[in-house]
Scaffold this motif. Structure first.
Motif, PDB file in Angstrom:
ATOM      1  N   ASN A  28      37.225  43.501  37.867  1.00 38.27           N
ATOM      2  CA  ASN A  28      37.774  42.138  37.903  1.00 38.27           C
ATOM      3  C   ASN A  28      39.019  42.080  38.790  1.00 38.27           C
ATOM      4  N   PRO A  29      39.101  41.047  39.622  1.00 37.36           N
ATOM      5  CA  PRO A  29      40.318  40.902  40.423  1.00 37.36           C
ATOM      6  C   PRO A  29      41.463  40.420  39.540  1.00 37.36           C
ATOM      7  N   VAL A  30      42.524  41.227  39.382  1.00 40.37           N
ATOM      8  CA  VAL A  30      43.650  40.805  38.528  1.00 40.37           C
ATOM      9  C   VAL A  30      44.867  40.413  39.358  1.00 40.37           C
ATOM     10  N   LEU A  31      44.841  40.816  40.650  1.00 43.39           N
ATOM     11  CA  LEU A  31      45.870  40.374  41.590  1.00 43.39           C
ATOM     12  C   LEU A  31      45.154  40.141  42.913  1.00 43.39           C
ATOM     13  N   GLN A  32      45.417  39.006  43.553  1.00 40.25           N
ATOM     14  CA  GLN A  32      44.657  38.678  44.757  1.00 40.25           C
ATOM     15  C   GLN A  32      45.557  38.192  45.882  1.00 40.25           C
ATOM     16  N   GLY A  33      45.460  38.874  47.019  1.00 40.13           N
ATOM     17  CA  GLY A  33      46.101  38.425  48.257  1.00 40.13           C
ATOM     18  C   GLY A  33      47.593  38.188  48.147  1.00 40.13           C
ATOM     19  N   ALA A  34      48.303  39.106  47.470  1.00 37.46           N
ATOM     20  CA  ALA A  34      49.746  38.890  47.266  1.00 37.46           C
ATOM     21  C   ALA A  34      50.538  39.283  48.512  1.00 37.46           C
ATOM     22  N   ASP A  35      51.296  38.322  49.029  1.00 36.30           N
ATOM     23  CA  ASP A  35      52.258  38.573  50.116  1.00 36.30           C
ATOM     24  C   ASP A  35      53.630  38.281  49.554  1.00 36.30           C
ATOM     25  N   TRP A  36      54.518  39.294  49.614  1.00 42.41           N
ATOM     26  CA  TRP A  36      55.818  39.127  48.942  1.00 42.41           C
ATOM     27  C   TRP A  36      56.782  40.169  49.486  1.00 42.41           C
TER      28      TRP A  36
END
Ligand SMILES: Nc1ncnc2c1ncn2[C@@H]1O[C@H](COP(=O)(O)OP(=O)(O)OP(=O)(O)O)[C@@H](O)[C@H]1O
Length: 266
Positions: free
Chosen positions: A18-26
Protein backbone atom coordinates in the motif's frame (compact mmCIF):
# COMPACT_ATOMS: atom_id res chain seq x y z
CA UNK A 1 22.84 30.04 2.34
CA UNK A 2 23.41 26.96 4.52
CA UNK A 3 22.47 23.69 2.84
CA UNK A 4 19.21 21.93 3.69
CA UNK A 5 19.32 19.50 6.61
CA UNK A 6 16.64 17.44 4.88
CA UNK A 7 15.57 17.23 1.27
CA UNK A 8 12.97 14.88 -0.19
CA UNK A 9 12.49 14.61 -3.92
CA UNK A 10 9.38 12.80 -5.11
CA UNK A 11 9.61 10.37 -2.18
CA UNK A 12 7.12 7.53 -1.96
CA UNK A 13 6.92 4.74 0.62
CA UNK A 14 4.97 1.54 0.06
CA UNK A 15 4.12 -0.78 2.96
CA UNK A 16 2.52 -4.18 2.52
CA UNK A 17 1.86 -3.14 -1.08
CA UNK A 18 0.00 0.00 0.00
CA UNK A 19 1.25 3.49 -0.80
CA UNK A 20 1.54 5.25 2.60
CA UNK A 21 3.55 8.23 1.36
CA UNK A 22 3.31 9.52 -2.20
CA UNK A 23 5.38 11.99 -4.20
CA UNK A 24 6.67 13.98 -1.22
CA UNK A 25 8.78 17.03 -2.10
CA UNK A 26 10.02 18.84 0.98
CA UNK A 27 13.09 20.63 2.31
CA UNK A 28 14.01 21.61 5.86
CA UNK A 29 16.51 24.41 6.42
CA UNK A 30 18.63 24.77 9.59
CA UNK A 31 16.63 27.70 10.99
CA UNK A 32 13.22 26.15 10.40
CA UNK A 33 10.91 24.65 13.02
CA UNK A 34 8.25 22.52 11.34
CA UNK A 35 5.00 21.12 12.63
CA UNK A 36 3.44 18.20 10.73
CA UNK A 37 -0.32 17.75 11.03
CA UNK A 38 -2.74 15.31 9.49
CA UNK A 39 -5.43 12.74 10.31
CA UNK A 40 -4.69 9.29 11.75
CA UNK A 41 -2.94 7.12 9.19
CA UNK A 42 -2.02 10.08 6.95
CA UNK A 43 1.67 9.10 6.97
CA UNK A 44 3.11 11.53 9.53
CA UNK A 45 5.22 8.97 11.40
CA UNK A 46 6.32 7.45 8.09
CA UNK A 47 7.51 10.87 6.92
CA UNK A 48 9.36 11.37 10.23
CA UNK A 49 11.04 7.96 9.88
CA UNK A 50 12.28 8.89 6.41
CA UNK A 51 13.56 12.20 7.86
CA UNK A 52 15.36 10.18 10.56
CA UNK A 53 16.98 8.03 7.83
CA UNK A 54 15.34 5.07 9.60
CA UNK A 55 13.16 4.17 6.62
CA UNK A 56 14.25 4.06 2.98
CA UNK A 57 11.98 5.54 0.33
CA UNK A 58 10.47 2.96 -2.04
CA UNK A 59 11.12 5.52 -4.79
CA UNK A 60 12.45 9.05 -5.01
CA UNK A 61 15.39 10.45 -3.09
CA UNK A 62 15.83 11.48 0.54
CA UNK A 63 18.93 13.41 1.59
CA UNK A 64 19.55 13.78 5.32
CA UNK A 65 22.38 16.11 6.40
CA UNK A 66 23.82 15.78 2.91
CA UNK A 67 23.77 11.94 2.88
CA UNK A 68 21.45 10.05 0.55
CA UNK A 69 19.32 7.56 2.49
CA UNK A 70 19.94 4.05 1.18
CA UNK A 71 23.25 4.93 -0.51
CA UNK A 72 25.57 5.87 2.35
CA UNK A 73 26.53 4.32 5.67
CA UNK A 74 24.18 6.21 7.93
CA UNK A 75 25.71 5.12 11.26
CA UNK A 76 27.60 8.40 11.53
CA UNK A 77 24.37 10.33 11.04
CA UNK A 78 22.72 8.85 14.14
CA UNK A 79 24.20 11.16 16.78
CA UNK A 80 23.46 14.15 14.53
CA UNK A 81 19.75 13.35 14.57
CA UNK A 82 17.77 13.79 17.77
CA UNK A 83 14.65 11.61 17.81
CA UNK A 84 11.93 11.21 20.42
CA UNK A 85 8.83 9.07 20.07
CA UNK A 86 6.70 6.90 22.31
CA UNK A 87 7.97 3.82 20.42
CA UNK A 88 11.54 4.74 21.35
CA UNK A 89 10.49 5.54 24.93
CA UNK A 90 9.10 2.02 25.33
CA UNK A 91 12.65 0.69 24.81
CA UNK A 92 14.02 2.69 27.75
CA UNK A 93 14.38 0.37 30.78
CA UNK A 94 12.04 1.56 33.55
CA UNK A 95 14.78 0.92 36.13
CA UNK A 96 17.31 3.17 34.36
CA UNK A 97 18.43 6.29 36.26
CA UNK A 98 17.21 9.45 34.53
CA UNK A 99 20.72 10.85 34.14
CA UNK A 100 21.76 7.58 32.46
CA UNK A 101 18.75 7.68 30.09
CA UNK A 102 20.03 11.03 28.85
CA UNK A 103 23.72 10.12 28.91
CA UNK A 104 23.34 6.91 26.88
CA UNK A 105 22.17 9.03 23.93
CA UNK A 106 25.83 9.91 23.42
CA UNK A 107 26.31 6.26 22.45
CA UNK A 108 23.00 5.90 20.60
CA UNK A 109 21.83 3.11 22.91
CA UNK A 110 19.00 2.66 25.38
CA UNK A 111 20.04 1.01 28.64
CA UNK A 112 23.42 1.39 30.27
CA UNK A 113 25.63 -1.59 29.49
CA UNK A 114 29.40 -1.58 29.21
CA UNK A 115 30.12 1.73 27.55
CA UNK A 116 32.79 3.80 29.20
CA UNK A 117 31.22 7.09 30.05
CA UNK A 118 33.28 10.18 30.50
CA UNK A 119 32.77 12.81 33.18
CA UNK A 120 32.19 15.26 30.39
CA UNK A 121 29.17 13.23 29.22
CA UNK A 122 27.68 13.22 32.70
CA UNK A 123 28.23 16.95 33.11
CA UNK A 124 26.55 17.57 29.78
CA UNK A 125 23.65 15.23 30.64
CA UNK A 126 23.09 17.13 33.91
CA UNK A 127 23.23 20.46 32.08
CA UNK A 128 20.65 19.27 29.52
CA UNK A 129 18.45 17.95 32.35
CA UNK A 130 18.57 21.40 33.97
CA UNK A 131 17.59 23.06 30.67
CA UNK A 132 14.48 20.88 30.57
CA UNK A 133 13.71 21.51 34.30
CA UNK A 134 14.57 17.96 35.30
CA UNK A 135 17.71 18.29 37.39
CA UNK A 136 15.87 17.36 40.59
CA UNK A 137 14.89 14.05 38.99
CA UNK A 138 18.36 13.02 37.79
CA UNK A 139 18.75 10.13 40.26
CA UNK A 140 15.18 8.83 39.98
CA UNK A 141 14.35 5.82 37.80
CA UNK A 142 12.71 6.55 34.46
CA UNK A 143 9.74 4.33 35.32
CA UNK A 144 8.97 6.32 38.48
CA UNK A 145 8.37 9.57 36.58
CA UNK A 146 5.03 11.01 35.51
CA UNK A 147 4.11 10.98 31.81
CA UNK A 148 4.98 14.66 31.50
CA UNK A 149 8.35 14.17 33.17
CA UNK A 150 9.08 11.15 30.97
CA UNK A 151 8.30 13.17 27.84
CA UNK A 152 10.72 15.88 28.93
CA UNK A 153 13.41 13.26 29.67
CA UNK A 154 12.95 11.87 26.15
CA UNK A 155 13.47 15.30 24.65
CA UNK A 156 16.47 15.96 26.90
CA UNK A 157 17.89 12.64 25.70
CA UNK A 158 17.27 13.58 22.06
CA UNK A 159 19.17 16.88 22.37
CA UNK A 160 22.05 15.38 24.42
CA UNK A 161 24.22 14.87 21.33
CA UNK A 162 23.68 18.46 20.15
CA UNK A 163 21.92 17.22 16.99
CA UNK A 164 21.61 19.11 13.71
CA UNK A 165 17.97 18.10 13.38
CA UNK A 166 15.50 17.28 16.14
CA UNK A 167 12.57 15.02 15.25
CA UNK A 168 9.68 14.76 17.71
CA UNK A 169 6.74 12.40 17.23
CA UNK A 170 3.75 13.67 19.24
CA UNK A 171 5.73 14.94 22.24
CA UNK A 172 2.62 16.31 24.00
CA UNK A 173 0.39 13.25 23.48
CA UNK A 174 -1.27 11.96 26.68
CA UNK A 175 -0.19 14.93 28.80
CA UNK A 176 -2.63 16.73 31.07
CA UNK A 177 -3.17 20.48 30.62
CA UNK A 178 -0.42 21.51 33.04
CA UNK A 179 2.05 19.00 31.64
CA UNK A 180 1.27 20.04 28.07
CA UNK A 181 1.64 23.73 28.79
CA UNK A 182 4.93 23.22 30.63
CA UNK A 183 6.29 21.16 27.74
CA UNK A 184 5.08 23.68 25.14
CA UNK A 185 6.72 26.51 27.04
CA UNK A 186 10.05 24.66 27.12
CA UNK A 187 9.76 23.62 23.47
CA UNK A 188 8.83 27.17 22.52
CA UNK A 189 11.89 28.54 24.27
CA UNK A 190 14.07 25.95 22.59
CA UNK A 191 12.54 26.62 19.15
CA UNK A 192 13.03 30.37 19.55
CA UNK A 193 16.74 30.01 20.32
CA UNK A 194 18.71 30.66 17.09
CA UNK A 195 21.38 28.20 18.33
CA UNK A 196 18.84 25.35 18.33
CA UNK A 197 18.84 22.88 15.45
CA UNK A 198 16.15 22.44 12.81
CA UNK A 199 13.06 20.92 14.43
CA UNK A 200 10.32 18.75 12.94
CA UNK A 201 7.42 17.90 15.25
CA UNK A 202 4.45 15.66 14.49
CA UNK A 203 1.25 16.44 16.33
CA UNK A 204 -2.48 15.81 16.07
CA UNK A 205 -3.59 19.11 17.52
CA UNK A 206 -3.03 22.75 16.58
CA UNK A 207 -3.27 23.47 20.33
CA UNK A 208 0.10 21.69 20.65
CA UNK A 209 2.00 24.00 18.29
CA UNK A 210 4.57 25.79 20.47
CA UNK A 211 5.45 29.44 19.95
CA UNK A 212 8.61 29.77 17.88
CA UNK A 213 7.52 27.23 15.27
CA UNK A 214 7.53 28.86 11.85
CA UNK A 215 6.65 26.21 9.25
CA UNK A 216 3.80 23.74 8.79
CA UNK A 217 3.20 20.74 6.58
CA UNK A 218 -0.20 19.07 6.21
CA UNK A 219 -0.58 15.45 5.14
CA UNK A 220 -3.66 13.61 3.94
CA UNK A 221 -3.76 10.01 2.75
CA UNK A 222 -0.01 9.95 2.18
CA UNK A 223 0.12 13.20 0.21
CA UNK A 224 1.33 16.63 1.26
CA UNK A 225 -1.67 18.93 0.92
CA UNK A 226 0.04 22.15 2.05
CA UNK A 227 3.44 23.29 3.29
CA UNK A 228 5.12 26.61 4.00
CA UNK A 229 5.10 29.44 6.54
CA UNK A 230 3.00 28.45 9.55
CA UNK A 231 0.52 31.30 9.41
CA UNK A 232 -0.15 30.74 5.70
CA UNK A 233 -0.63 26.98 6.07
CA UNK A 234 -2.59 26.77 9.34
CA UNK A 235 -5.96 28.15 8.24
CA UNK A 236 -9.57 27.03 8.72
CA UNK A 237 -9.71 26.18 5.00
CA UNK A 238 -6.57 24.07 4.84
CA UNK A 239 -7.38 22.21 8.07
CA UNK A 240 -10.96 21.57 6.88
CA UNK A 241 -9.62 20.17 3.61
CA UNK A 242 -6.96 18.02 5.31
CA UNK A 243 -9.09 16.64 8.16
CA UNK A 244 -12.32 16.32 6.17
CA UNK A 245 -14.41 18.27 8.71
CA UNK A 246 -15.39 21.93 8.66
CA UNK A 247 -12.91 23.47 11.08
CA UNK A 248 -13.18 26.78 12.90
CA UNK A 249 -9.70 27.96 13.78
CA UNK A 250 -8.82 30.67 16.29
CA UNK A 251 -5.42 32.16 17.04
CA UNK A 252 -4.59 34.19 20.13
CA UNK A 253 -1.06 35.52 20.68
CA UNK A 254 0.42 32.89 18.37
CA UNK A 255 -1.37 29.91 19.96
CA UNK A 256 -4.05 28.08 17.96
CA UNK A 257 -7.21 26.22 18.80
CA UNK A 258 -9.59 24.41 16.48
CA UNK A 259 -13.03 22.85 16.66
CA UNK A 260 -15.52 21.49 14.17
CA UNK A 261 -18.09 24.01 12.88
CA UNK A 262 -20.77 21.37 13.43
CA UNK A 263 -20.04 21.47 17.17
CA UNK A 264 -20.53 25.23 17.15
CA UNK A 265 -23.88 24.99 15.37
CA UNK A 266 -25.20 22.31 17.79
N1 LIG B 1 5.09 -1.39 9.48
C1 LIG B 1 3.99 -1.16 8.74
N2 LIG B 1 3.49 -2.10 7.91
C2 LIG B 1 2.40 -1.87 7.17
N3 LIG B 1 1.71 -0.72 7.17
C3 LIG B 1 2.15 0.25 7.97
C4 LIG B 1 3.31 0.10 8.80
N4 LIG B 1 3.50 1.25 9.47
C5 LIG B 1 2.51 2.08 9.10
N5 LIG B 1 1.70 1.48 8.21
C6 LIG B 1 0.50 2.09 7.58
O1 LIG B 1 0.94 3.26 6.93
C7 LIG B 1 -0.07 4.28 7.05
C8 LIG B 1 0.56 5.53 7.61
O2 LIG B 1 0.98 5.25 8.93
P1 LIG B 1 1.67 6.35 9.84
O3 LIG B 1 1.96 5.71 11.16
O4 LIG B 1 2.79 6.96 9.10
O5 LIG B 1 0.50 7.41 9.96
P2 LIG B 1 0.30 8.59 11.00
O6 LIG B 1 -0.16 9.76 10.22
O7 LIG B 1 1.53 8.77 11.82
O8 LIG B 1 -0.86 8.02 11.87
P3 LIG B 1 -1.32 8.30 13.40
O9 LIG B 1 -1.76 9.72 13.42
O10 LIG B 1 -2.47 7.37 13.60
O11 LIG B 1 -0.16 8.02 14.28
C9 LIG B 1 -1.18 3.69 7.92
O12 LIG B 1 -2.21 3.24 7.07
C10 LIG B 1 -0.52 2.52 8.61
O13 LIG B 1 -1.45 1.49 8.87
Amino acid sequence: MASSVLRLRDVSVTRDGNPVLQGADWAVEPDERWVILGPNGAGKTTLLQVAAAALHPSSGEATVLGETVGKSDLAELRPLLGFASSALARRIPRTERVVDVVMTAAYAVTGRWNELYEDIDERRARRVLAEWHLEHLAERTFGSLSDGEQKRVQIARSVMTDPEMLLLDEPAASLDLGGREELLQLLGGYASDPKSPAIVMVTHHVEEIPLGFNRALLLKEGRITAQGPLQEVITSESLSETFGVEVELTEIDGRYSARARQAIAD
